[in-house]
Design a protein around this motif. Structure first.
Motif, mmCIF file in Angstrom:
data_model
loop_
_atom_site.group_PDB
_atom_site.id
_atom_site.type_symbol
_atom_site.label_atom_id
_atom_site.label_comp_id
_atom_site.label_asym_id
_atom_site.label_seq_id
_atom_site.Cartn_x
_atom_site.Cartn_y
_atom_site.Cartn_z
ATOM 1 N N LEU A 137 -10.426 14.467 -25.485
ATOM 2 C CA LEU A 137 -8.829 14.846 -25.625
ATOM 3 C C LEU A 137 -8.201 13.675 -25.942
ATOM 4 O O LEU A 137 -8.327 12.517 -25.095
ATOM 5 C CB LEU A 137 -8.385 15.303 -24.271
ATOM 6 C CG LEU A 137 -6.995 15.619 -23.909
ATOM 7 C CD1 LEU A 137 -6.350 16.579 -24.672
ATOM 8 C CD2 LEU A 137 -6.644 15.817 -22.402
ATOM 9 N N ILE A 138 -7.360 13.745 -27.169
ATOM 10 C CA ILE A 138 -6.799 12.583 -27.518
ATOM 11 C C ILE A 138 -5.364 12.872 -27.800
ATOM 12 O O ILE A 138 -4.984 14.094 -27.888
ATOM 13 C CB ILE A 138 -7.605 11.725 -28.588
ATOM 14 C CG1 ILE A 138 -7.503 12.767 -29.959
ATOM 15 C CG2 ILE A 138 -8.899 11.365 -28.428
ATOM 16 C CD1 ILE A 138 -8.053 12.024 -31.352
ATOM 17 N N PRO A 139 -4.259 11.874 -27.892
ATOM 18 C CA PRO A 139 -2.922 12.155 -28.328
ATOM 19 C C PRO A 139 -2.940 12.795 -29.659
ATOM 20 O O PRO A 139 -3.488 12.580 -30.591
ATOM 21 C CB PRO A 139 -2.409 10.748 -28.307
ATOM 22 C CG PRO A 139 -3.025 9.838 -27.559
ATOM 23 C CD PRO A 139 -4.417 10.370 -27.768
ATOM 24 N N SER A 140 -2.051 13.822 -29.714
ATOM 25 C CA SER A 140 -1.903 14.414 -31.129
ATOM 26 C C SER A 140 -1.336 13.705 -32.195
ATOM 27 O O SER A 140 -0.717 12.718 -31.899
ATOM 28 C CB SER A 140 -0.956 15.787 -31.032
ATOM 29 O OG SER A 140 -1.328 16.760 -29.985
ATOM 30 N N GLY A 141 -1.516 13.850 -33.328
ATOM 31 C CA GLY A 141 -0.935 12.870 -34.728
ATOM 32 C C GLY A 141 -1.790 12.806 -35.691
ATOM 33 O O GLY A 141 -2.810 13.728 -35.718
#
Length: 141
Positions: A17-21
Motif C-alpha cells: 500500500l503506497i500513495p497514489s500517483g
C-alpha cells in the motif's frame, strides 16, 4: 482465549500500500487466470524503479480478456499493448506481453479502497495496484 475461539495460520504475502500517483515501473512477468470460473483476466506484474523510496516493490495491473478474443479499441489490455508496441495490431496479430520487456513505463498507481461490490475496505485491507500505464519512459520500440 475461549475454547470456542479458532486460530487460523496466516502465511500470505500482502500486496503493498503506497500513495497514489505516477511511478516508473519495469515489467517482470504476466499470467492469465480464470476468476470465479467465468472471467479470464491477464495480470501484468511490474516492479517500481522510481521513486527510490518504493524501488523494488511489486504491483500488478489486471485487465479482462474478452470472450473469443474479440478485442475492441476500448479494452484495457489492447490500449496498453498498443501504447507499449507503438502501433495498432494487425488483423490476426498476437498481442504478446513481449512488448513490455526492456522498457520503463510511467504508471498511474491507485489504492483499492472498495470491495468488488462497492463497499468500503478497512484501511488495513486496502492495497495498491497499477491502474494504467501512461507512457514509455525509456526503452526500445
Amino acid at each position: 482465549m475461549s475454547e470456542d475461539d479458532i486460530t487460523l495460520d496466516f502465511d500470505s504475502v500482502l500486496p503493498p500500500l503506497i500513495p497514489s500517483g505516477g511511478y516508473t515501473v519495469s515489467f517482470i512477468r504476466a499470467e492469465k487466470k480464470w476468476l470465479w470460473g467465468k472471467r479470464l483476466k491477464i495480470f501484468l506484474h511490474f516492479e517500481i524503479v522510481h521513486p527510490t523510496e518504493y524501488a523494488g516493490l511489486r504491483l500488478y495491473m489486471a485487465a479482462n480478456v474478452p470472450p473469443k478474443n474479440q478485442w475492441t479499441i476500448g479494452c484495457k489490455y489492447y490500449r496498453t499493448w498498443a501504447m507499449a508496441s507503438g502501433h495498432r495490431p494487425r488483423r490476426r496479430d498476437r498481442l504478446s506481453t513481449q512488448v513490455f520487456r526492456d522498457k520503463y513505463f510511467i504508471a498511474r498507481i491507485k489504492t483499492v479502497d472498495t470491495t468488488a461490490n462497492g463497499t468500503a475496505r478497512a484501511e488495513a485491507a486496502q492495497y495498491s495496484i497499477i491502474d494504467e500505464l501512461l507512457e514509455i519512459a525509456a526503452g526500445r520500440l
